[in-house]
Design a protein around this motif. Structure first.
Motif, PDB file in Angstrom:
ATOM      1  N   PRO A  22     -45.071   8.809   5.450  1.00 42.46           N
ATOM      2  CA  PRO A  22     -44.121   9.330   4.468  1.00 42.46           C
ATOM      3  C   PRO A  22     -43.253  10.428   5.074  1.00 42.46           C
ATOM      4  CG  PRO A  22     -46.286   9.086   3.486  1.00 42.46           C
ATOM      5  CD  PRO A  22     -46.455   8.831   4.952  1.00 42.46           C
ATOM      6  N   GLY A  23     -41.941  10.290   4.928  1.00 44.11           N
ATOM      7  CA  GLY A  23     -41.014  11.263   5.475  1.00 44.11           C
ATOM      8  C   GLY A  23     -40.469  10.919   6.841  1.00 44.11           C
ATOM      9  N   ASP A  24     -41.027   9.892   7.509  1.00 45.11           N
ATOM     10  CA  ASP A  24     -40.537   9.495   8.836  1.00 45.11           C
ATOM     11  C   ASP A  24     -39.106   8.958   8.751  1.00 45.11           C
ATOM     12  OD1 ASP A  24     -42.803  10.191  10.189  1.00 45.11           O
ATOM     13  OD2 ASP A  24     -43.445   8.147  10.663  1.00 45.11           O
ATOM     14  N   ARG A  48     -34.748  -4.749   1.221  1.00 40.48           N
ATOM     15  CA  ARG A  48     -35.811  -5.167   0.296  1.00 40.48           C
ATOM     16  C   ARG A  48     -36.762  -4.015   0.014  1.00 40.48           C
ATOM     17  NH1 ARG A  48     -38.377 -10.763   2.390  1.00 40.48           N
ATOM     18  NH2 ARG A  48     -39.619 -10.485   0.476  1.00 40.48           N
ATOM     19  N   LEU A  49     -37.105  -3.252   1.047  1.00 40.18           N
ATOM     20  CA  LEU A  49     -38.025  -2.134   0.875  1.00 40.18           C
ATOM     21  C   LEU A  49     -37.381  -0.991   0.089  1.00 40.18           C
ATOM     22  CD1 LEU A  49     -39.567  -2.252   4.430  1.00 40.18           C
ATOM     23  CD2 LEU A  49     -40.732  -2.804   2.297  1.00 40.18           C
ATOM     24  N   GLU A  50     -36.069  -0.882   0.189  1.00 39.94           N
ATOM     25  CA  GLU A  50     -35.377   0.112  -0.629  1.00 39.94           C
ATOM     26  C   GLU A  50     -35.519  -0.236  -2.106  1.00 39.94           C
ATOM     27  OE1 GLU A  50     -30.979   2.220  -1.075  1.00 39.94           O
ATOM     28  OE2 GLU A  50     -31.136   0.167  -0.343  1.00 39.94           O
ATOM     29  N   ARG A  51     -35.422  -1.525  -2.431  1.00 38.58           N
ATOM     30  CA  ARG A  51     -35.578  -1.956  -3.825  1.00 38.58           C
ATOM     31  C   ARG A  51     -36.990  -1.700  -4.331  1.00 38.58           C
ATOM     32  NH1 ARG A  51     -32.120  -6.205  -1.977  1.00 38.58           N
ATOM     33  NH2 ARG A  51     -33.879  -7.633  -1.662  1.00 38.58           N
ATOM     34  N   GLU A  52     -37.946  -1.664  -3.416  1.00 38.70           N
ATOM     35  CA  GLU A  52     -39.334  -1.380  -3.792  1.00 38.70           C
ATOM     36  C   GLU A  52     -39.623   0.122  -3.787  1.00 38.70           C
ATOM     37  OE1 GLU A  52     -42.203  -3.638  -1.567  1.00 38.70           O
ATOM     38  OE2 GLU A  52     -40.976  -5.444  -1.627  1.00 38.70           O
ATOM     39  N   HIS A  53     -38.610   0.920  -3.510  1.00 39.43           N
ATOM     40  CA  HIS A  53     -38.724   2.388  -3.495  1.00 39.43           C
ATOM     41  C   HIS A  53     -39.644   2.900  -2.391  1.00 39.43           C
ATOM     42  CE1 HIS A  53     -36.647   2.164  -7.319  1.00 39.43           C
ATOM     43  NE2 HIS A  53     -37.604   1.387  -7.793  1.00 39.43           N
ATOM     44  N   LEU A  54     -39.740   2.120  -1.301  1.00 45.46           N
ATOM     45  CA  LEU A  54     -40.541   2.559  -0.161  1.00 45.46           C
ATOM     46  C   LEU A  54     -39.697   3.237   0.912  1.00 45.46           C
ATOM     47  CD1 LEU A  54     -43.015  -0.442   0.221  1.00 45.46           C
ATOM     48  CD2 LEU A  54     -43.546   1.879  -0.571  1.00 45.46           C
ATOM     49  N   VAL A  55     -38.392   2.953   0.943  1.00 42.17           N
ATOM     50  CA  VAL A  55     -37.500   3.612   1.884  1.00 42.17           C
ATOM     51  C   VAL A  55     -36.230   4.052   1.167  1.00 42.17           C
ATOM     52  CG1 VAL A  55     -38.356   2.163   3.776  1.00 42.17           C
ATOM     53  CG2 VAL A  55     -36.230   1.565   2.633  1.00 42.17           C
ATOM     54  N   THR A  56     -35.523   4.995   1.789  1.00 44.87           N
ATOM     55  CA  THR A  56     -34.246   5.480   1.276  1.00 44.87           C
ATOM     56  C   THR A  56     -33.202   5.365   2.379  1.00 44.87           C
ATOM     57  OG1 THR A  56     -35.277   7.038  -0.260  1.00 44.87           O
ATOM     58  CG2 THR A  56     -33.001   7.491   0.379  1.00 44.87           C
ATOM     59  N   VAL A  57     -32.023   4.878   2.012  1.00 43.90           N
ATOM     60  CA  VAL A  57     -30.909   4.814   2.956  1.00 43.90           C
ATOM     61  C   VAL A  57     -30.282   6.190   3.065  1.00 43.90           C
ATOM     62  CG1 VAL A  57     -28.663   3.793   3.470  1.00 43.90           C
ATOM     63  CG2 VAL A  57     -30.442   2.415   2.375  1.00 43.90           C
ATOM     64  N   GLN A  58     -30.087   6.642   4.297  1.00 42.77           N
ATOM     65  CA  GLN A  58     -29.406   7.909   4.538  1.00 42.77           C
ATOM     66  C   GLN A  58     -28.066   7.603   5.206  1.00 42.77           C
ATOM     67  OE1 GLN A  58     -32.413  11.266   5.438  1.00 42.77           O
ATOM     68  NE2 GLN A  58     -33.042   9.562   6.736  1.00 42.77           N
ATOM     69  N   PRO A  59     -26.967   7.735   4.480  1.00 43.10           N
ATOM     70  CA  PRO A  59     -25.654   7.369   5.024  1.00 43.10           C
ATOM     71  C   PRO A  59     -25.390   7.997   6.402  1.00 43.10           C
ATOM     72  CG  PRO A  59     -25.475   7.898   2.708  1.00 43.10           C
ATOM     73  CD  PRO A  59     -26.884   8.258   3.111  1.00 43.10           C
ATOM     74  N   ARG A  60     -25.019   7.134   7.342  1.00 43.16           N
ATOM     75  CA  ARG A  60     -24.676   7.527   8.708  1.00 43.16           C
ATOM     76  C   ARG A  60     -25.852   8.105   9.484  1.00 43.16           C
ATOM     77  NH1 ARG A  60     -20.719   9.151   5.415  1.00 43.16           N
ATOM     78  NH2 ARG A  60     -21.458  11.283   5.414  1.00 43.16           N
ATOM     79  N   GLN A  61     -27.032   8.069   8.912  1.00 49.60           N
ATOM     80  CA  GLN A  61     -28.199   8.629   9.598  1.00 49.60           C
ATOM     81  C   GLN A  61     -29.327   7.617   9.796  1.00 49.60           C
ATOM     82  OE1 GLN A  61     -29.576  12.242   7.771  1.00 49.60           O
ATOM     83  NE2 GLN A  61     -27.531  13.093   7.550  1.00 49.60           N
ATOM     84  N   TYR A  63     -32.530   5.477   7.948  1.00 49.94           N
ATOM     85  CA  TYR A  63     -33.406   5.294   6.799  1.00 49.94           C
ATOM     86  C   TYR A  63     -34.556   6.302   6.895  1.00 49.94           C
ATOM     87  CZ  TYR A  63     -30.956   0.813   6.555  1.00 49.94           C
ATOM     88  OH  TYR A  63     -29.990  -0.161   6.493  1.00 49.94           O
ATOM     89  N   ARG A  64     -35.207   6.501   5.771  1.00 45.65           N
ATOM     90  CA  ARG A  64     -36.381   7.377   5.752  1.00 45.65           C
ATOM     91  C   ARG A  64     -37.470   6.732   4.900  1.00 45.65           C
ATOM     92  NH1 ARG A  64     -35.722  13.674   4.835  1.00 45.65           N
ATOM     93  NH2 ARG A  64     -35.250  13.400   7.053  1.00 45.65           N
ATOM     94  N   VAL A  65     -38.702   6.807   5.392  1.00 41.75           N
ATOM     95  CA  VAL A  65     -39.836   6.384   4.579  1.00 41.75           C
ATOM     96  C   VAL A  65     -39.973   7.375   3.434  1.00 41.75           C
ATOM     97  CG1 VAL A  65     -42.306   5.930   4.535  1.00 41.75           C
ATOM     98  CG2 VAL A  65     -40.992   5.421   6.606  1.00 41.75           C
TER      99      VAL A  65
END
Length: 216
Positions: A22-24, A48-61, A63-65
């Motif tokens: 978490p947080g990686d 797909r994992l973003e839809r499951e709320h397991l990852v977040t997209v970070q614009p121009r950076q 992804y993050r767990v």
């Protein structure tokens, strides 16, 4: 299985097992190298994992767990409280004797913490499958899989974890289901989930990667 599904399953397993903690932070190219694929199936898996709320997209950076939010943990456990008793009730009503007898394999356990997580997931998915309701079983098994992260993080904060009580609770539930004692079984599964919440949430609070979600 298609390549994109292989990547999705591998990446999801790494997140739920906390090999990706978490947080990686994650980048598509690094993940493509990790799984020896191109970036396209990695991108599809991450969406797909973003839809499951397991990852977040970070614009121009990248992804993050997602860190584990106490609010999300409560939501997951409350959803399980609504769904798992329904699966148990369906199993008592519809499962064959052979299906219920197969639960005897979960009356005992031997192994370490990682083995226990596998055992625990297997038991609760077996309850779901015994219901015979594919939609409910699929939803519950997915929920139990997502809860693996909570269990791992909480066990990391519990000294001398002894699974004896949990295995005993499983045994009592198996006994009630095999007797087709619906009232007793529903009481036991609800109490089991309530006790899980009491064990997991305080342990999660002691972990540095846990956040308390603040809704806008």
């Amino acid at each position: 299985m298609l390549l994109r599904d292989n990547v999705y399953e591998s990446l999801r397993a790494d997140i739920l097992s906390c090999r990706l903690a978490p947080g990686d932070d994650m980048r598509e190219q690094e993940l493509a190298e990790r799984y020896a694929v191109s970036r396209q199936p990695v991108r599809e898996a991450l969406l797909r994992l973003e839809r499951e709320h397991l990852v977040t997209v970070q614009p121009r950076q990248g992804y993050r767990v997602n860190p584990i939010s106490l609010s999300d943990a409560r939501d997951l456990l409350r959803f399980r409280l609504a769904l798992e008793p329904a699966c148990v009730a369906e199993a008592i009503e519809n499962a064959t004797e052979k299906t219920l007898e197969a639960l005897d394999g979960f009356r005992s356990f031997a192994g370490d913490r990682e083995d226990f997580i596998t055992y625990n997931r297997g038991f609760h998915c077996a309850l779901a499958d015994a219901s015979g309701n594919r939609r409910m079983a699929g939803a519950l098994c997915d929920l139990i899989g997502q809860a693996d992260r909570l269990v791992r993080v909480s066990l990391a904060n519990v000294r001398d974890h002894d699974p004896t009580q949990l295995v005993a609770e499983h045994g009592e539930l198996i006994e009630a289901m095999q007797r087709r004692d619906r009232r007793r079984a529903l009481h036991l599964i609800k109490a089991h989930i309530h006790q899980t919440e009491k064990r997991v949430l305080p342990a999660l609070k002691r972990n540095a990667v846990i956040i308390e979600r603040r809704d806008a």
